[in-house]
Design an enzyme around this catalytic site. Sequence first.
Site, PDB file in Angstrom:
ATOM      1  N   ARG A  40      -5.729   5.950  13.920  1.00  0.00           N
ATOM      2  CA  ARG A  40      -6.682   5.508  14.953  1.00  0.00           C
ATOM      3  C   ARG A  40      -6.062   4.466  15.878  1.00  0.00           C
ATOM      4  O   ARG A  40      -6.398   4.367  17.036  1.00  0.00           O
ATOM      5  CB  ARG A  40      -7.924   4.923  14.281  1.00  0.00           C
ATOM      6  CG  ARG A  40      -9.033   5.953  14.143  1.00  0.00           C
ATOM      7  CD  ARG A  40     -10.216   5.346  13.470  1.00  0.00           C
ATOM      8  NE  ARG A  40      -9.785   4.558  12.299  1.00  0.00           N
ATOM      9  CZ  ARG A  40     -10.587   3.914  11.475  1.00  0.00           C
ATOM     10  NH1 ARG A  40     -11.870   3.941  11.697  1.00  0.00           N
ATOM     11  NH2 ARG A  40     -10.135   3.247  10.443  1.00  0.00           N
TER      12      ARG A  40
ATOM     13  N   LYS B 246      -8.388  13.198  -2.658  1.00  0.00           N
ATOM     14  CA  LYS B 246      -9.665  12.902  -3.265  1.00  0.00           C
ATOM     15  C   LYS B 246     -10.282  11.668  -2.582  1.00  0.00           C
ATOM     16  O   LYS B 246      -9.528  10.917  -1.972  1.00  0.00           O
ATOM     17  CB  LYS B 246      -9.494  12.654  -4.772  1.00  0.00           C
ATOM     18  CG  LYS B 246      -8.698  11.367  -5.081  1.00  0.00           C
ATOM     19  CD  LYS B 246      -8.852  10.955  -6.489  1.00  0.00           C
ATOM     20  CE  LYS B 246      -9.864   9.880  -6.667  1.00  0.00           C
ATOM     21  NZ  LYS B 246      -9.427   8.503  -6.414  1.00  0.00           N
TER      22      LYS B 246
ATOM     23  N   HIS C 242      -3.271  13.098  -7.703  1.00  0.00           N
ATOM     24  CA  HIS C 242      -1.866  12.713  -7.834  1.00  0.00           C
ATOM     25  C   HIS C 242      -1.418  12.591  -9.290  1.00  0.00           C
ATOM     26  O   HIS C 242      -0.235  12.628  -9.570  1.00  0.00           O
ATOM     27  CB  HIS C 242      -1.553  11.442  -7.018  1.00  0.00           C
ATOM     28  CG  HIS C 242      -2.002  10.166  -7.654  1.00  0.00           C
ATOM     29  ND1 HIS C 242      -3.288   9.692  -7.569  1.00  0.00           N
ATOM     30  CD2 HIS C 242      -1.329   9.247  -8.378  1.00  0.00           C
ATOM     31  CE1 HIS C 242      -3.377   8.547  -8.218  1.00  0.00           C
ATOM     32  NE2 HIS C 242      -2.201   8.248  -8.719  1.00  0.00           N
TER      33      HIS C 242
ATOM     34  N   HIS D 105      -8.879  12.104 -12.142  1.00  0.00           N
ATOM     35  CA  HIS D 105      -7.689  11.895 -12.984  1.00  0.00           C
ATOM     36  C   HIS D 105      -7.985  12.077 -14.482  1.00  0.00           C
ATOM     37  O   HIS D 105      -7.260  12.767 -15.185  1.00  0.00           O
ATOM     38  CB  HIS D 105      -7.120  10.488 -12.775  1.00  0.00           C
ATOM     39  CG  HIS D 105      -6.881  10.150 -11.331  1.00  0.00           C
ATOM     40  ND1 HIS D 105      -6.430  11.069 -10.412  1.00  0.00           N
ATOM     41  CD2 HIS D 105      -7.019   8.990 -10.640  1.00  0.00           C
ATOM     42  CE1 HIS D 105      -6.296  10.480  -9.233  1.00  0.00           C
ATOM     43  NE2 HIS D 105      -6.665   9.232  -9.339  1.00  0.00           N
TER      44      HIS D 105
HETATM   45  C1  BG6 Z   1      -6.609   6.327  -7.337  1.00  0.00           C
HETATM   46  C2  BG6 Z   1      -7.858   5.491  -7.411  1.00  0.00           C
HETATM   47  O1  BG6 Z   1      -6.935   7.678  -7.209  1.00  0.00           O
HETATM   48  O2  BG6 Z   1      -5.820   6.127  -8.506  1.00  0.00           O
HETATM   49  C3  BG6 Z   1      -7.505   4.029  -7.594  1.00  0.00           C
HETATM   50  O3  BG6 Z   1      -8.630   5.658  -6.237  1.00  0.00           O
HETATM   51  C4  BG6 Z   1      -6.571   3.843  -8.770  1.00  0.00           C
HETATM   52  O4  BG6 Z   1      -8.679   3.243  -7.762  1.00  0.00           O
HETATM   53  C5  BG6 Z   1      -5.380   4.803  -8.701  1.00  0.00           C
HETATM   54  O5  BG6 Z   1      -6.116   2.507  -8.763  1.00  0.00           O
HETATM   55  C6  BG6 Z   1      -4.560   4.761  -9.983  1.00  0.00           C
HETATM   56  O6  BG6 Z   1      -3.392   5.511  -9.824  1.00  0.00           O
HETATM   57  P1  BG6 Z   1      -2.059   5.159 -10.621  1.00  0.00           P
HETATM   58  O7  BG6 Z   1      -1.089   6.214 -10.198  1.00  0.00           O
HETATM   59  O8  BG6 Z   1      -1.656   3.784 -10.196  1.00  0.00           O
HETATM   60  O9  BG6 Z   1      -2.398   5.223 -12.086  1.00  0.00           O
END
Ligand code: BG6
Length: 472
Positions: free
Chosen positions: A43, A136, A166, A228
């Site tokens: 933006r 997401k 991820h 996750h």
């Molecule tokens: C994200 C969440 O998808 O995953 C976050 O929105 C979270 O709140 C994060 O902190 C955790 O990912 P990782 O890879 O650090 O375990």
Amino acid sequence: MHDTLLLFGATGDLAQRYLFPSLLHLLRDRLLPADFRVVAIGRTEHDDQGFRDWLRGRIQSGEDRNSAAIDDLLGRIHYHALDLQDIDGVAAALSQYADRPAVSYLSTPPNLFEPACRGLKAAGLLEAPSRLVLEKPIGHDLASARAIDATLKSALDESRIFRIDHYLGKAPVQNLLALRFGNTLLEAVWQHRWIESVDIVVAETAGVDGREGYYADYGALRDMVQNHVLQLLALIAMEPPAALDADSIRDEKRKVLRALRPMTVADAANDSVRGRYVDGVVDGKAAKGFGKDYEVETFVALRAWIDNWRWAGVPFRLVTGKRMPSRATEVIVNFKPVTHWVFDRPDKAHTTPNRLRMRLQPEETIELTLMGSLAAPEWGATELEPMPLDLSMLPPKRRIAYERLMIDALKGDQTLFVRDDEVEAAWRWIDSISDAWRSAATPIGEYPAGSWGPPDAAAFLPNTLPVNGGRK
Ligand code: BG6
């Protein structure tokens, strides 16, 4: 492999922390096509050079900011400041990139998915074989997820839609599949006859940290469990797929998600705990609480049941929280005690059943606790003790989860992306929990930042966590 990436949300936090660093590493390792180009969309007003300078100062890659690798990445980037609600403006600015098959990556809030799709379609950027990648959260509940999906499907079909979780790009998460299906020893006992319970823990020391607006709407249940944690559960609990192609795996994951028993109002008190952190100390530093005005949890513990033949009667305890004392992502499979105990020491009541502990973060280790005896024959009695068999996995190179996912999206491999029916099944279960919480008026217990959740959570925490001064 497609060689055009359109990145929406290019000035956002995720882009600076993970997406651009991933591209940098992939380019440095020569894993992207020679003509690879990035069209960055945000933006904020910048021209190409202005954006490149801005990004050079912010990219969080650990790389020297003036390195040849960063120059190479920046030289491939064109920037457009666009209002995504302006469909015609988006189409006019981006249609020039429809000369080659493209991957458009929406790292934006979900309310922008629909206009972005319409703009991309008008620009000719969703024609086959171009693809769309989405971050997401896909919606806020089943109804909103379905509405988003209907929009996507009006522009392109499922085979070209890539929904990112991820966690699926993390190497140790893929290792769960390797362990489960590459070892007779585990395959044979992976079911309710031999397994007592399963723990899945995703504990973070980080807090909500500047994402209050988003988090207030989502909470830990929607931010972490819907995606996750349930993806981890699905990989652990699914039936063995006949092959490792995208649909064979996703068919099996979906079956597990559909077999999750919806939570009822009556179960809510027993099978769930919600918490929110208040002021405390994490890693020796004072941490501010997540304000009382937010009626949302930063910690959740759940007892989940999978109603199918393999998992009948086996509780899956799911725990995730922010501002915990330490970072730990773990899966623990607790086996049943042996059928008949013949030893005096320890007696039957004090045995330690086998346990498989897979630690995914921060370090990658696998520990199998077996019982054995080192007692010499002259002692006259066999004394058993737990003997951990320890495997430390040292990957040759740690990669950001997004590196793998970017490559797969550019190549068109959907195996590590979430399919529409998985998202729906996950939301259906999550909705049952939020409905049950609403009807049961489930309270949100406070916990000091730097502790393992509210007091009621104790029953959900595995004893591998250093709770109460370090039980092991
Ligand atoms: C994200 C969440 O998808 O995953 C976050 O929105 C979270 O709140 C994060 O902190 C955790 O990912 P990782 O890879 O650090 O375990």
